[in-house]
Each structure stands twice: as C-alpha cells, then as structure tokens.
Design a protein around this motif. Sequence first.
Motif, PDB file in Angstrom:
ATOM      1  N   ASN A 123       0.834  -1.201   0.000  1.00 14.76           N
ATOM      2  CA  ASN A 123       0.000   0.000   0.000  1.00 14.76           C
ATOM      3  C   ASN A 123       0.871   1.254   0.000  1.00 14.76           C
ATOM      4  OD1 ASN A 123      -2.311   1.393   2.476  1.00 14.76           O
ATOM      5  ND2 ASN A 123      -2.258   1.711   0.279  1.00 14.76           N
ATOM      6  N   LYS A 124       1.441   1.567  -1.185  1.00 13.71           N
ATOM      7  CA  LYS A 124       2.421   2.650  -1.252  1.00 13.71           C
ATOM      8  C   LYS A 124       1.807   4.004  -0.934  1.00 13.71           C
ATOM      9  CE  LYS A 124       2.954   1.151  -5.391  1.00 13.71           C
ATOM     10  NZ  LYS A 124       3.603   0.768  -6.625  1.00 13.71           N
ATOM     11  N   GLU A 125       0.506   4.183  -1.226  1.00 17.28           N
ATOM     12  CA  GLU A 125      -0.129   5.484  -0.972  1.00 17.28           C
ATOM     13  C   GLU A 125      -0.098   5.827   0.517  1.00 17.28           C
ATOM     14  OE1 GLU A 125      -1.576   2.970  -2.628  1.00 17.28           O
ATOM     15  OE2 GLU A 125      -2.326   3.642  -4.576  1.00 17.28           O
ATOM     16  N   ILE A 148       6.283  -5.137  -0.123  1.00 18.17           N
ATOM     17  CA  ILE A 148       5.786  -6.152  -1.056  1.00 18.17           C
ATOM     18  C   ILE A 148       6.029  -5.696  -2.488  1.00 18.17           C
ATOM     19  CG2 ILE A 148       3.667  -7.189  -1.997  1.00 18.17           C
ATOM     20  CD1 ILE A 148       2.595  -7.438   0.796  1.00 18.17           C
ATOM     21  N   ASP A 149       6.025  -4.380  -2.681  1.00 18.61           N
ATOM     22  CA  ASP A 149       6.284  -3.818  -4.002  1.00 18.61           C
ATOM     23  C   ASP A 149       7.571  -4.459  -4.548  1.00 18.61           C
ATOM     24  OD1 ASP A 149       5.726  -2.143  -6.073  1.00 18.61           O
ATOM     25  OD2 ASP A 149       5.761  -0.297  -4.879  1.00 18.61           O
ATOM     26  N   SER A 150       7.532  -4.932  -5.804  1.00 19.28           N
ATOM     27  CA  SER A 150       8.650  -5.731  -6.327  1.00 19.28           C
ATOM     28  C   SER A 150       9.974  -4.968  -6.289  1.00 19.28           C
ATOM     29  CB  SER A 150       8.343  -6.175  -7.750  1.00 19.28           C
ATOM     30  OG  SER A 150       8.103  -5.052  -8.569  1.00 19.28           O
ATOM     31  N   GLU A 151       9.917  -3.653  -6.582  1.00 18.57           N
ATOM     32  CA  GLU A 151      11.159  -2.861  -6.605  1.00 18.57           C
ATOM     33  C   GLU A 151      11.773  -2.777  -5.216  1.00 18.57           C
ATOM     34  OE1 GLU A 151       8.271  -2.033  -7.761  1.00 18.57           O
ATOM     35  OE2 GLU A 151       8.475  -1.666  -9.911  1.00 18.57           O
ATOM     36  N   HIS A 152      10.923  -2.652  -4.214  1.00 20.28           N
ATOM     37  CA  HIS A 152      11.415  -2.468  -2.847  1.00 20.28           C
ATOM     38  C   HIS A 152      11.870  -3.782  -2.232  1.00 20.28           C
ATOM     39  CE1 HIS A 152       9.081   0.885  -4.162  1.00 20.28           C
ATOM     40  NE2 HIS A 152       9.810   1.633  -3.354  1.00 20.28           N
ATOM     41  N   ILE A 215       3.374   8.133 -12.405  1.00 21.71           N
ATOM     42  CA  ILE A 215       3.350   8.669 -11.030  1.00 21.71           C
ATOM     43  C   ILE A 215       3.669   7.530 -10.068  1.00 21.71           C
ATOM     44  CG2 ILE A 215       0.920   8.293 -10.357  1.00 21.71           C
ATOM     45  CD1 ILE A 215       1.052  11.212  -9.229  1.00 21.71           C
ATOM     46  N   ASN A 216       3.321   6.309 -10.492  1.00 21.26           N
ATOM     47  CA  ASN A 216       3.642   5.132  -9.680  1.00 21.26           C
ATOM     48  C   ASN A 216       5.118   5.126  -9.286  1.00 21.26           C
ATOM     49  OD1 ASN A 216       3.089   2.462  -8.539  1.00 21.26           O
ATOM     50  ND2 ASN A 216       4.335   1.696 -10.222  1.00 21.26           N
ATOM     51  N   LYS A 217       5.988   5.483 -10.236  1.00 19.62           N
ATOM     52  CA  LYS A 217       7.421   5.459  -9.944  1.00 19.62           C
ATOM     53  C   LYS A 217       7.789   6.579  -8.983  1.00 19.62           C
ATOM     54  CE  LYS A 217       8.353   2.293 -11.470  1.00 19.62           C
ATOM     55  NZ  LYS A 217       8.473   0.913 -10.938  1.00 19.62           N
ATOM     56  N   GLY A 218       7.124   7.721  -9.116  1.00 19.70           N
ATOM     57  CA  GLY A 218       7.357   8.805  -8.164  1.00 19.70           C
ATOM     58  C   GLY A 218       6.948   8.379  -6.757  1.00 19.70           C
ATOM     59  N   LEU A 219       5.790   7.694  -6.653  1.00 15.27           N
ATOM     60  CA  LEU A 219       5.345   7.201  -5.335  1.00 15.27           C
ATOM     61  C   LEU A 219       6.363   6.183  -4.804  1.00 15.27           C
ATOM     62  CD1 LEU A 219       1.497   6.632  -5.994  1.00 15.27           C
ATOM     63  CD2 LEU A 219       2.604   8.694  -5.136  1.00 15.27           C
ATOM     64  N   GLU A 220       6.911   5.376  -5.710  1.00 15.04           N
ATOM     65  CA  GLU A 220       7.883   4.361  -5.274  1.00 15.04           C
ATOM     66  C   GLU A 220       9.199   4.989  -4.822  1.00 15.04           C
ATOM     67  OE1 GLU A 220       6.158   0.577  -7.811  1.00 15.04           O
ATOM     68  OE2 GLU A 220       8.147   1.314  -8.289  1.00 15.04           O
ATOM     69  N   VAL A 221       9.582   6.120  -5.414  1.00 14.09           N
ATOM     70  CA  VAL A 221      10.772   6.842  -4.950  1.00 14.09           C
ATOM     71  C   VAL A 221      10.551   7.264  -3.490  1.00 14.09           C
ATOM     72  CG1 VAL A 221      12.055   9.017  -5.194  1.00 14.09           C
ATOM     73  CG2 VAL A 221      11.572   7.615  -7.224  1.00 14.09           C
TER      74      VAL A 221
HETATM   75 MG    MG Z   1       6.255  -1.562  -8.135  1.00 18.05          MG
END
Ligand code: MG
Length: 387
Positions: A123-125, A148-152, A215-221
């Motif tokens: 839940n990145k938000e 859980i996000d794959s990048e993280h 924007i997903n990538k910005g949230l992931e940053v």
């Molecule tokens: Mg991701």
Amino acid sequence: MKKIVLLGSTGSVGGNTLEVVKHHRDEFELVGLAGGGNVARLGSQCDLFPGSLCAVGTEDAYRRLTSMGADYGRRCVGYGEEAMERLILETSPDLVVNCLVGFVGLRPTLAAVEAGIPVATANKEAIVAGGEILKTKAGEKKVPLIPIDSEHVAISQCLRGRSMEEVRKVYITASGGALREKPLGEIGKAGVEDVLRHPTWNMGEKITVDSATMINKGLEVMEAHWLFDLPYRKIDVVIHPQSIVHSLVEFEDGSIIAQMGVPDMRLPILHALSYPDMIASDLANSRITDFPDLSFSEPEPGRYPCFELALQAAKRGGNSPTVLNSANEEAVGAFLAGRLKFRQIPEVIADALERVEQRDLHGLEDIFRSDREAREIARMKIGSLNN
Ligand code: MG
C-alpha cells in the motif's frame, strides 16, 4: 505456522497473496481478510479459508455479505476502517499483509504497528502520505515495515548485509507503462483501454493507470525514501522495458547488485510473507537464458509530467506528497469513470499542489486535513474541466 490477516483481499495483489498462502498452507494460516465492495469474491474467499474472520468496506457491502448466509454474518466483524482495526485486534496475527489501494490503508497500518504487529505492505499510498509518522511509530514499537512492491523487495535484497554509508545510488526500474512507445502527440488522446494494456505486469486498474502516467514510480521513490532511510539524491529511476531486473543498488566501490526475476507478484509476496526467512517454492521458475535482452535508459523528458510532479512534491516534503497522492486518486478515479481525459490527470494534480496550502505535518490529523483539502480542490477542478 505464521498467522496472517490480509487487508484488500479482493484486489489484484490480495488475490495473488491468497494464492501464495494456499500454495504454502503448511507455512501460513489465514485468520482474517478484509475486502471492499466485491462481496461475491470476498464470500468465496471466506469459503476457501473456513476458520477466518472478515471485514468489508461499506455498510451496504456488509448488508449484502451477511444476507448471503448466516455463516458470513457470524464471521464478519463489521465495515469500514474501524472494522479492519477490529479484525486485526481480534485475530492478533503474526503479520498483517496490507494490499489495500490508496490512502484508506493508512489508519489500519498504524493500528497494526501500534499493536506491535509487523506489516508487509503493498500500500504505497499510505507510506507516501504517512511515511514519517509510520516510520516513527514502527521505530518506537520495533515493528518491521516489510515491502511487497517488487522494486522495494529487490532493494531490500540488494542491501542485505550492507550499511547505508556504503550505498552510492539506488536505481528503481520502471517499465514505462502502457504508453511508453506512443508518439508524444498522441498520448493525450489515450483512452481507458489503451492505458490498461500494461506491457509486462498484470495488475489492478489504479496502479496500471499510475504506471502509464509513471506517477507510480514517483510514489515508489518516496516509498524507498521512507522504507530505507534513503536521501532523495541517492535514488534514481531508469526505464527497463522487460521488467526482469526489479531494482539495482550501486555501492561506493563501484559494484552494482541487481535483483532479477519474472514479473510475477507472487514472488515478492512470498518473500515478504516469509521474511526474515526464505521458503523454498515452485511458484515461479525461470532460467537466466529466458532473459537474453535487458536494456536500461533514462526516462524521456516531457513524457511523464505526473512523475515529475511527484519528484517535486517529494523534495518539497511536508504535506505535498499527501496532496499529490490524494489529487491523483481523485483524478485516476475520474479517468477510469470516463469523466477526465488522460492528459488532464497532471493538470488536476498540479492545481491541487498549487492551491492547497503548503504545511509541515505534525500528526495524523494534519495528514487527514491535507487529504480532505486536496480531494475537494481536485473534484472542483475535474468538474470545471468537464464543462
Ligand atoms: Mg512496483
């Protein structure tokens, strides 16, 4: 046996989580699940895990679920955010898995942390809006926030055993989304169907739109900033269309460690559920020769205005990430409902960032206030763009 409560069970990541739990029933026991309004799906998930309690999103969903059978009535603890908190406290699990979409996940995440229960979160938000408060509480309670996000998951694996002083740069990979190859002049006309055709990942609707705007990538940053205590100057984003390398870490000695795997959410989910251990699994197998071509490039300037807005909001700090996220949730909802054009999504976000007063956040109430203001301004802007 690890006892698990799953929030957001009826969404895409939630469904994948249930598959992982089913596949490893000797390791994980599902004791509670919370869904939104899709009570048919939630009901069949309850049938699959007969010992579990459940919660639903709204009063209407509660009525519909409990009218499906007396068993559901007995097992459902209620509706709304409070019910998710009750579900966590009544089942006292070893792990809360948060697969909710959006800001709505912040309160239950905090409730779990305050009860001393580790949280694995997709839940990145909630992390973007409440990063500071979540981090502080988790630190006080000594409770891990597990990505859980794959990048993280990839970053955490690359960092294992290293100190943060040894890290020169973290590279988060991005597929570039469904419109990556569309000529710039045609992007504005993209319809919902074009945007939902993601090239590599099969995901829920909201995140697929967020991938197309990037924007997903910005949230992931921002997620990486909070989860790993990384300053923004040490985080970079690269386009990697194959989605095989999930992120990379460059160290001070010049070496780079990358984490790879097929784009299948069950892999990072299994990793998060088993953390800090590792469980042998045949869920997804691949050979290195399945990935003969891996490429990396800089994001094309001007193609992703929402991504650029997100990076600006991240650097501004205070309530700006919350405002950006809430305005985006409104804009994406309107786009999916056919009430907003794709090219208008960044207009709605930029307007909210400009008009909501910039403030520091001193507590949860400040976050909720910024969320309310951003949504109100975003809805007005969406209405005016419609006329
Ligand atoms: Mg991701």
